[in-house]
Design a protein around this motif. Sequence first.
Motif: not given
Length: 512
Positions: A251-258, A264-265, A284-285
């Motif tokens: 599961v990739y929640g909002r915090d994990r995606r951020a 990466f950046l 993000d996309r």
Amino acid sequence: MLQHARELLAVRSPLDAELIVSEILGSWWGQRVPGGDVEEVIGEALVGYAGSAGTPAALALLTGIAYMGTPRQAAKAERAALQLMADGVARPGWADHVGMVEPEACFVSRDVYGDQDSIVCTYTYGGAERHALVILVDRNKAGAVQPSGGLFAPAVRTGKPSTSGMVRDAWVSSRVDKLLDHCRREGRNNPLMRFEELDPRDTKALLQSALDLTDDIDHPPVNENFGTYHAFVRARVDILPPGGRLPQPPVYGRDRRATIAARFLASDEAEELSDLSAASRCIDRIIDYGCAHDFGRPLRVSPVKCEMFLLDWLPRKVLLSPSEQEAVPHVLAAWVRWAGKRTGLPEEGIRATLDALWDATGKFAEAYRDPSAFGLDRELVDRLLPDGDLEALPRRAFALPFLSGTHRRSGRHGYIDLSKLDPADPEDRRVILEFEHPGSGEDHLDAHERVTEKLWRGEPPQLWDTAQSLLDVGYERHEILHRLIDVLDRSGHDPEALREALSVLRHEPPPE
């Protein structure tokens, strides 16, 4: 079909007989009939017709359907076959062996990208007639479409979610050893391929999930001959041992995606990206696409996935700013290098993915149709797409074409400037509908509000698909809306009844 079944009298092998019956059953697979189930309307009717025919070919066909038909077809076919045998109709020689098949082993030949699996299952009839069933499972997003027709081309809809992908093709081989030797050699010699044995229980779980997804899609993008193998595949998968489990994606929640985006950046691979603000929005996309549309695999990269993201999903789904349109291919290339290393993708795979990406970049400018290219005002587009869902633009513009001008509401003083209203807000949307239907009663406006709200959300997707079909044959917009309202009123809160009613409406003949 019963004439085709005469071929069953000329074969000796139960395998050949099952393949012929599967071909007959596949002649209507994937079709839809208004107001009924095609397996009942055609399949069960064929069983009844064969039972009344009472010929050896009919008995042969019923024998095969008793093994490979749907549960209702199988039960009905078995009863009819027993009656024909009691009446003295001759049975084919293979009848005692059909369905008496045992699974041997299961294998998978897969690419290192995770795009596709070729599942190989071997079977025998009590040690004789060894054969292999090969099933191609596509782990990319099912039902993807190549860009054609521009912004207003309808998207292919998918069925239920799956963690396994969908079945796209299947075939049978009697040269089992040669097939397995070829797969083993390819796994040893090709750095982009892997070959391994699978637990038959897990294989069953994977294939059942993939078959269910394929069956749930309207007009699934399968090989043109897949229908002829569909019943055979279902029957072979059914006899694999039960008890397997599919791996569940993380599961990739909002915090994990951020967190992934931030790492990466800050990486060396992203160092050369000039517009970090646009790059942040683009990454993000990319991560969202992997989580929501690639079975929860945001870090997976492959040539096919990059092409689908750049040439299919973005042009259909996402409203990009000019700076994002410029940045996205470069951000995706940096992401391929960064994510490929972290997932252990061989260097050959990273290079092949980047080659495919740069080939697709030249086509991206043509595939991505900015709404401004159609003469649409950006402010208007932003009002219709507060969520950035580019695919929603045509249906929302169809539902609410009047977003400018002035409107004096009944019983109130002064005028309302429609250009200041938010079509996403239910109260403002009501004012817009009052402007389009002056003097209409509350019930009439309520009906239009219901259909407009559903078109705005795109649920159910068949509603907009039906509207487009009626537009294509010449119906006017307002007449289409009233036909949709009638269907919604008749169906009530029954989603299945609504889908059936829309299917019938979609095939309405053109107006005279």
